[in-house]
Motif scaffolding. Sequence first.
Motif, PDB file in Angstrom:
ATOM      1  N   PRO A 205       0.819  -1.213   0.000  1.00  0.00           N
ATOM      2  CA  PRO A 205       0.000   0.000   0.000  1.00  0.00           C
ATOM      3  C   PRO A 205       0.852   1.262   0.000  1.00  0.00           C
ATOM      4  CG  PRO A 205      -0.809  -1.572   1.629  1.00  0.00           C
ATOM      5  CD  PRO A 205       0.493  -2.112   1.129  1.00  0.00           C
ATOM      6  N   ALA A 206       0.293   2.314  -0.579  1.00  0.00           N
ATOM      7  CA  ALA A 206       0.909   3.649  -0.626  1.00  0.00           C
ATOM      8  C   ALA A 206       2.143   3.715  -1.520  1.00  0.00           C
ATOM      9  CB  ALA A 206       1.254   4.133   0.777  1.00  0.00           C
ATOM     10  N   THR A 207       2.312   2.733  -2.435  1.00  0.00           N
ATOM     11  CA  THR A 207       3.425   2.785  -3.374  1.00  0.00           C
ATOM     12  C   THR A 207       3.041   3.641  -4.571  1.00  0.00           C
ATOM     13  OG1 THR A 207       4.139   0.561  -2.733  1.00  0.00           O
ATOM     14  CG2 THR A 207       4.999   1.432  -4.795  1.00  0.00           C
ATOM     15  N   ALA A 208       3.786   4.695  -4.822  1.00  0.00           N
ATOM     16  CA  ALA A 208       3.499   5.588  -5.946  1.00  0.00           C
ATOM     17  C   ALA A 208       3.774   4.881  -7.266  1.00  0.00           C
ATOM     18  CB  ALA A 208       4.344   6.851  -5.840  1.00  0.00           C
ATOM     19  N   VAL A 209       3.005   5.218  -8.275  1.00  0.00           N
ATOM     20  CA  VAL A 209       3.140   4.583  -9.592  1.00  0.00           C
ATOM     21  C   VAL A 209       4.348   5.147 -10.334  1.00  0.00           C
ATOM     22  CG1 VAL A 209       2.034   4.262 -11.836  1.00  0.00           C
ATOM     23  CG2 VAL A 209       0.675   4.108  -9.740  1.00  0.00           C
ATOM     24  N   ARG A 210       5.157   4.241 -10.891  1.00  0.00           N
ATOM     25  CA  ARG A 210       6.320   4.613 -11.703  1.00  0.00           C
ATOM     26  C   ARG A 210       6.293   3.827 -13.002  1.00  0.00           C
ATOM     27  NH1 ARG A 210       9.717   7.655  -8.575  1.00  0.00           N
ATOM     28  NH2 ARG A 210       9.409   7.502  -6.320  1.00  0.00           N
ATOM     29  N   ARG A 211       7.109   4.249 -13.959  1.00  0.00           N
ATOM     30  CA  ARG A 211       7.014   3.683 -15.312  1.00  0.00           C
ATOM     31  C   ARG A 211       7.317   2.190 -15.356  1.00  0.00           C
ATOM     32  NH1 ARG A 211      10.621   7.458 -18.994  1.00  0.00           N
ATOM     33  NH2 ARG A 211      11.885   7.433 -17.094  1.00  0.00           N
ATOM     34  N   TRP A 212       8.241   1.700 -14.556  1.00  0.00           N
ATOM     35  CA  TRP A 212       8.606   0.293 -14.616  1.00  0.00           C
ATOM     36  C   TRP A 212       7.475  -0.619 -14.167  1.00  0.00           C
ATOM     37  CZ3 TRP A 212       8.427  -2.888 -10.344  1.00  0.00           C
ATOM     38  CH2 TRP A 212       8.403  -2.280  -9.086  1.00  0.00           C
ATOM     39  N   MET A 213       6.530  -0.064 -13.440  1.00  0.00           N
ATOM     40  CA  MET A 213       5.438  -0.884 -12.904  1.00  0.00           C
ATOM     41  C   MET A 213       4.460  -1.346 -13.971  1.00  0.00           C
ATOM     42  SD  MET A 213       4.748   1.268  -9.416  1.00  0.00           S
ATOM     43  CE  MET A 213       6.100   1.592  -8.260  1.00  0.00           C
ATOM     44  N   PHE A 214       4.432  -0.680 -15.118  1.00  0.00           N
ATOM     45  CA  PHE A 214       3.491  -1.081 -16.164  1.00  0.00           C
ATOM     46  C   PHE A 214       3.914  -2.380 -16.850  1.00  0.00           C
ATOM     47  CE2 PHE A 214       2.724   3.417 -15.461  1.00  0.00           C
ATOM     48  CZ  PHE A 214       1.342   3.411 -15.272  1.00  0.00           C
ATOM     49  N   PRO A 215       5.177  -2.508 -17.323  1.00  0.00           N
ATOM     50  CA  PRO A 215       5.569  -3.829 -17.839  1.00  0.00           C
ATOM     51  C   PRO A 215       5.563  -4.905 -16.755  1.00  0.00           C
ATOM     52  CG  PRO A 215       7.458  -2.326 -17.779  1.00  0.00           C
ATOM     53  CD  PRO A 215       6.233  -1.498 -17.542  1.00  0.00           C
ATOM     54  N   ALA A 216       5.852  -4.513 -15.508  1.00  0.00           N
ATOM     55  CA  ALA A 216       5.786  -5.493 -14.415  1.00  0.00           C
ATOM     56  C   ALA A 216       4.349  -5.964 -14.217  1.00  0.00           C
ATOM     57  CB  ALA A 216       6.340  -4.879 -13.128  1.00  0.00           C
ATOM     58  N   ARG A 217       3.402  -5.023 -14.283  1.00  0.00           N
ATOM     59  CA  ARG A 217       1.987  -5.367 -14.162  1.00  0.00           C
ATOM     60  C   ARG A 217       1.540  -6.272 -15.308  1.00  0.00           C
ATOM     61  NH1 ARG A 217      -2.384  -1.757 -15.138  1.00  0.00           N
ATOM     62  NH2 ARG A 217      -1.159  -0.953 -16.875  1.00  0.00           N
ATOM     63  N   ASN A 218       2.044  -5.985 -16.523  1.00  0.00           N
ATOM     64  CA  ASN A 218       1.638  -6.768 -17.689  1.00  0.00           C
ATOM     65  C   ASN A 218       2.015  -8.237 -17.546  1.00  0.00           C
ATOM     66  OD1 ASN A 218       0.638  -4.434 -18.792  1.00  0.00           O
ATOM     67  ND2 ASN A 218       2.370  -4.079 -20.161  1.00  0.00           N
ATOM     68  N   ARG A 219       3.184  -8.504 -16.944  1.00  0.00           N
ATOM     69  CA  ARG A 219       3.575  -9.905 -16.784  1.00  0.00           C
ATOM     70  C   ARG A 219       2.631 -10.634 -15.829  1.00  0.00           C
ATOM     71  NH1 ARG A 219       5.874  -8.266 -12.154  1.00  0.00           N
ATOM     72  NH2 ARG A 219       6.753  -9.804 -10.700  1.00  0.00           N
ATOM     73  N   ILE A 220       2.107  -9.918 -14.829  1.00  0.00           N
ATOM     74  CA  ILE A 220       1.171 -10.528 -13.883  1.00  0.00           C
ATOM     75  C   ILE A 220      -0.144 -10.851 -14.585  1.00  0.00           C
ATOM     76  CG2 ILE A 220      -0.121 -10.211 -11.743  1.00  0.00           C
ATOM     77  CD1 ILE A 220       2.129  -8.381 -10.787  1.00  0.00           C
ATOM     78  N   ILE A 221      -0.632  -9.922 -15.420  1.00  0.00           N
ATOM     79  CA  ILE A 221      -1.869 -10.164 -16.158  1.00  0.00           C
ATOM     80  C   ILE A 221      -1.725 -11.423 -17.003  1.00  0.00           C
ATOM     81  CG2 ILE A 221      -3.373  -9.285 -17.982  1.00  0.00           C
ATOM     82  CD1 ILE A 221      -2.843  -6.468 -16.936  1.00  0.00           C
ATOM     83  N   ALA A 222      -0.622 -11.519 -17.758  1.00  0.00           N
ATOM     84  CA  ALA A 222      -0.409 -12.703 -18.591  1.00  0.00           C
ATOM     85  C   ALA A 222      -0.255 -13.954 -17.740  1.00  0.00           C
ATOM     86  CB  ALA A 222       0.830 -12.505 -19.466  1.00  0.00           C
ATOM     87  N   GLY A 223       0.450 -13.815 -16.607  1.00  0.00           N
ATOM     88  CA  GLY A 223       0.702 -14.970 -15.756  1.00  0.00           C
ATOM     89  C   GLY A 223      -0.544 -15.527 -15.093  1.00  0.00           C
ATOM     90  N   LEU A 224      -1.490 -14.669 -14.772  1.00  0.00           N
ATOM     91  CA  LEU A 224      -2.713 -15.116 -14.102  1.00  0.00           C
ATOM     92  C   LEU A 224      -3.665 -15.852 -15.037  1.00  0.00           C
ATOM     93  CD1 LEU A 224      -3.666 -11.991 -11.930  1.00  0.00           C
ATOM     94  CD2 LEU A 224      -3.008 -14.245 -11.055  1.00  0.00           C
ATOM     95  N   CYS A 225      -3.559 -15.581 -16.343  1.00  0.00           N
ATOM     96  CA  CYS A 225      -4.631 -15.970 -17.266  1.00  0.00           C
ATOM     97  C   CYS A 225      -4.299 -17.193 -18.112  1.00  0.00           C
ATOM     98  CB  CYS A 225      -4.968 -14.791 -18.169  1.00  0.00           C
ATOM     99  SG  CYS A 225      -5.718 -13.426 -17.244  1.00  0.00           S
ATOM    100  N   ALA A 226      -5.362 -17.911 -18.462  1.00  0.00           N
ATOM    101  CA  ALA A 226      -5.230 -19.068 -19.352  1.00  0.00           C
ATOM    102  C   ALA A 226      -5.068 -18.621 -20.799  1.00  0.00           C
ATOM    103  CB  ALA A 226      -6.451 -19.968 -19.215  1.00  0.00           C
ATOM    104  N   ALA A 227      -5.515 -17.405 -21.110  1.00  0.00           N
ATOM    105  CA  ALA A 227      -5.411 -16.871 -22.470  1.00  0.00           C
ATOM    106  C   ALA A 227      -5.383 -15.357 -22.419  1.00  0.00           C
ATOM    107  CB  ALA A 227      -6.586 -17.340 -23.328  1.00  0.00           C
ATOM    108  N   THR A 228      -4.776 -14.762 -23.447  1.00  0.00           N
ATOM    109  CA  THR A 228      -4.717 -13.306 -23.581  1.00  0.00           C
ATOM    110  C   THR A 228      -5.255 -12.922 -24.949  1.00  0.00           C
ATOM    111  OG1 THR A 228      -2.829 -13.023 -22.090  1.00  0.00           O
ATOM    112  CG2 THR A 228      -3.169 -11.310 -23.740  1.00  0.00           C
ATOM    113  N   VAL A 229      -6.131 -11.918 -24.975  1.00  0.00           N
ATOM    114  CA  VAL A 229      -6.696 -11.421 -26.231  1.00  0.00           C
ATOM    115  C   VAL A 229      -6.352  -9.942 -26.370  1.00  0.00           C
ATOM    116  CG1 VAL A 229      -8.821 -10.948 -27.519  1.00  0.00           C
ATOM    117  CG2 VAL A 229      -8.593 -13.086 -26.220  1.00  0.00           C
ATOM    118  N   VAL A 230      -5.755  -9.585 -27.498  1.00  0.00           N
ATOM    119  CA  VAL A 230      -5.425  -8.188 -27.794  1.00  0.00           C
ATOM    120  C   VAL A 230      -6.506  -7.639 -28.720  1.00  0.00           C
ATOM    121  CG1 VAL A 230      -3.742  -6.598 -28.793  1.00  0.00           C
ATOM    122  CG2 VAL A 230      -2.963  -8.612 -27.523  1.00  0.00           C
TER     123      VAL A 230
END
Length: 361
Positions: A205-230
């Motif tokens: 909690p209370a972690t400010a958003v920085r640019r590196w967090m977006f590609p880091a977040r993207n790996r979590i989205i892909a990792g959680l899911c059985a499939a990805t649709v663009v």
Amino acid sequence: MSNARACDQCLKRTWLLGRLSGHLDPARGRIDDVLGLTDEELLGALAGSGRELVASEYARVEPVALRHRVTAAGLEAVCGCDPSYPPRLLALSSPPAVLHVGGGLERFLELMDSEPVALVGARRASGYGLEVARSLGRGLASAAVPVVSGMAIGIDSAAHAGALDAAAPTVAVLPGGAEMPYPPGKRSLYNRIRQAGAVVSELPPATAVRRWMFPARNRIIAGLCAATVVVEARERSGALLTSSRATELQRAVGAVPGRVTSPLASGPHSLLARGATIIRGPQDVLDMLFGRGARAAPARSRMGLSEEHERVLKTIGDGRDTLAALAGVGLAPEGALAALSALELAGYVRREPGGRYSVVP
């Protein structure tokens, strides 16, 4: 609310990531490698001249205080050491040490125990892309397939909204702390997602958003899911990074075709050229996940159409999408205009710039 599912060491790891977050932007192009470092290696690689100070703070961190911080933020936490941690994430080269969850940890874990699908795409999406994303979100959620995205403006938000239209849960993976919406302007959507589904972050909690967090977040989205649709994406879009992670994990990847002249279609078309599954609607996603015909997408409930309205709708779908074009195939202007108004009110078509109409998926 209990935080017993996050062990002391994993909580200290997330504290360290938060403490060093301001040093990670230069490494965002190789963020998977950096997040795969041990705590000691992170200190050596990122803390610089402040290493001794940060190491001293790290040694003094009390996990009890970290748990209290999570609880005070209205979140729950689960770490990779716990048996209930989403197993798909463990396939990542750098799985999050801790997932901070708002909206209900048990609900989140139950959703991730099924076959969730990531719907991702451009922030500056077209009207077509937004309609398709919302339709896919609604159709998949109606078929009991959890929708996961990043709550960004554009395709992500439309996908979440579609799932919520179906009165179904959806999961948003956030770049910063999970206790606050990002982007801030999406507070209403954030609250709806949290009430019906879950919001998730690997950062405390209370972690400010920085640019590196977006590609880091993207790996979590892909990792959680059985499939990805663009749905829509330019050639250098973060959505393509998500699909690349999904490919590396040997997960299914689909893409929505668009106009060949549109830069927003270049990303999906590139994926299709490399073998991604073509996605024309929710049924294609279900077929990709479960096999052709194994699970049917529920039909969208809309009012029935007269024969004349059906003809107008088909004509628009064939590309004759202006009043003048409709008149050119024998439709009287007055009747065509009345039909367009009725179809728009019923949710079958939407008005585009330049007097054009498009069919709503």
